[in-house]
Design a protein around this motif. Structure first.
Motif, PDB file in Angstrom:
ATOM      1  N   PRO A  64      41.973  -1.478  -8.425  1.00 31.67           N
ATOM      2  CA  PRO A  64      41.044  -2.549  -8.804  1.00 31.67           C
ATOM      3  C   PRO A  64      41.073  -3.712  -7.813  1.00 31.67           C
ATOM      4  O   PRO A  64      42.059  -3.925  -7.112  1.00 31.67           O
ATOM      5  N   VAL A  72      37.836  -3.790  -4.252  1.00 34.92           N
ATOM      6  CA  VAL A  72      38.307  -2.518  -4.805  1.00 34.92           C
ATOM      7  C   VAL A  72      38.672  -1.633  -3.619  1.00 34.92           C
ATOM      8  O   VAL A  72      38.072  -1.723  -2.546  1.00 34.92           O
ATOM      9  N   VAL A 100      33.432   3.377  -9.081  1.00 34.87           N
ATOM     10  CA  VAL A 100      33.555   1.978  -8.651  1.00 34.87           C
ATOM     11  C   VAL A 100      32.252   1.231  -8.900  1.00 34.87           C
ATOM     12  O   VAL A 100      32.250   0.125  -9.450  1.00 34.87           O
ATOM     13  N   GLU A 103      31.105   1.976 -13.174  1.00 35.22           N
ATOM     14  CA  GLU A 103      32.020   1.552 -14.237  1.00 35.22           C
ATOM     15  C   GLU A 103      32.689   0.208 -13.937  1.00 35.22           C
ATOM     16  O   GLU A 103      32.814  -0.632 -14.815  1.00 35.22           O
ATOM     17  N   LEU A 104      33.133   0.032 -12.691  1.00 35.20           N
ATOM     18  CA  LEU A 104      33.779  -1.236 -12.332  1.00 35.20           C
ATOM     19  C   LEU A 104      32.764  -2.289 -11.908  1.00 35.20           C
ATOM     20  O   LEU A 104      33.104  -3.449 -11.738  1.00 35.20           O
ATOM     21  N   GLU A 106      31.344  -2.826  -9.082  1.00 38.45           N
ATOM     22  CA  GLU A 106      31.678  -3.404  -7.772  1.00 38.45           C
ATOM     23  C   GLU A 106      30.864  -2.694  -6.700  1.00 38.45           C
ATOM     24  O   GLU A 106      30.612  -1.489  -6.794  1.00 38.45           O
TER      25      GLU A 106
END
Length: 146
Positions: A64, A72, A100, A103-104, A106
């Motif tokens: 993360p 990331v 990435v 879901e994240l 970024e």
């Protein structure tokens, strides 16, 4: 194919053992590079892997934002030797990047790539941001995807 993405705490003991074994087999033994494989980053990372018939065929670790870099990061990218040049590495990277981004949430990803794999990573939109340097005796280059 059975891709799995788990946090450290979600990994079974057997999965963790097999992942670490494969990372050591490739990064320490195959590449003849003694270095501290266990770096205290696994516990806070995501682990993406392809497990078939009890073996880990491909794996990467997704760190993360803020854990190692401001961005990331995707690292510890491996494909077991007998499955290389089969397209699994490309699927691994596509799945990691999708996680990435989706879901994240970024868009910027940083990697430390072995220099001989620079073109592979460029095919996913990564660009070099450093000169080639030695990391544990192996030429590397820092790359980002924005």
């Amino acid at each position: 194919m059975s891709w799995q993405l788990k946090t450290f705490d979600e990994l079974t003991k057997n999965q963790l053992y097999t992942i670490i074994k494969e990372r050591i087999n490739i990064f320490v033994v195959e590449q003849n590079c003694p270095y501290p494989e266990l770096d205290d980053l696994d516990q806070n990372s995501f682990h993406l892997f392809l497990q078939e018939e009890g073996e880990i065929r491909a794996y990467c670790r997704i760190l993360p934002k803020g854990l190692k870099y401001e961005e990331v990061s995707i690292g510890r990218v491996i494909v077991k030797e007998k499955y290389r040049r089969s397209g699994i590495a490309s699927l691994l990277m596509k799945n990691a990047i999708a996680f990435v981004e989706e879901e994240l949430k970024e868009t910027k990803i940083k990697i430390q790539a072995q220099d001989h794999l620079r073109h592979f990573y460029q095919s996913f939109g990564f660009t070099s941001i450093s000169e080639v340097y030695l990391e544990d005796g192996i030429p590397h280059v820092d790359m980002v995807k924005c």
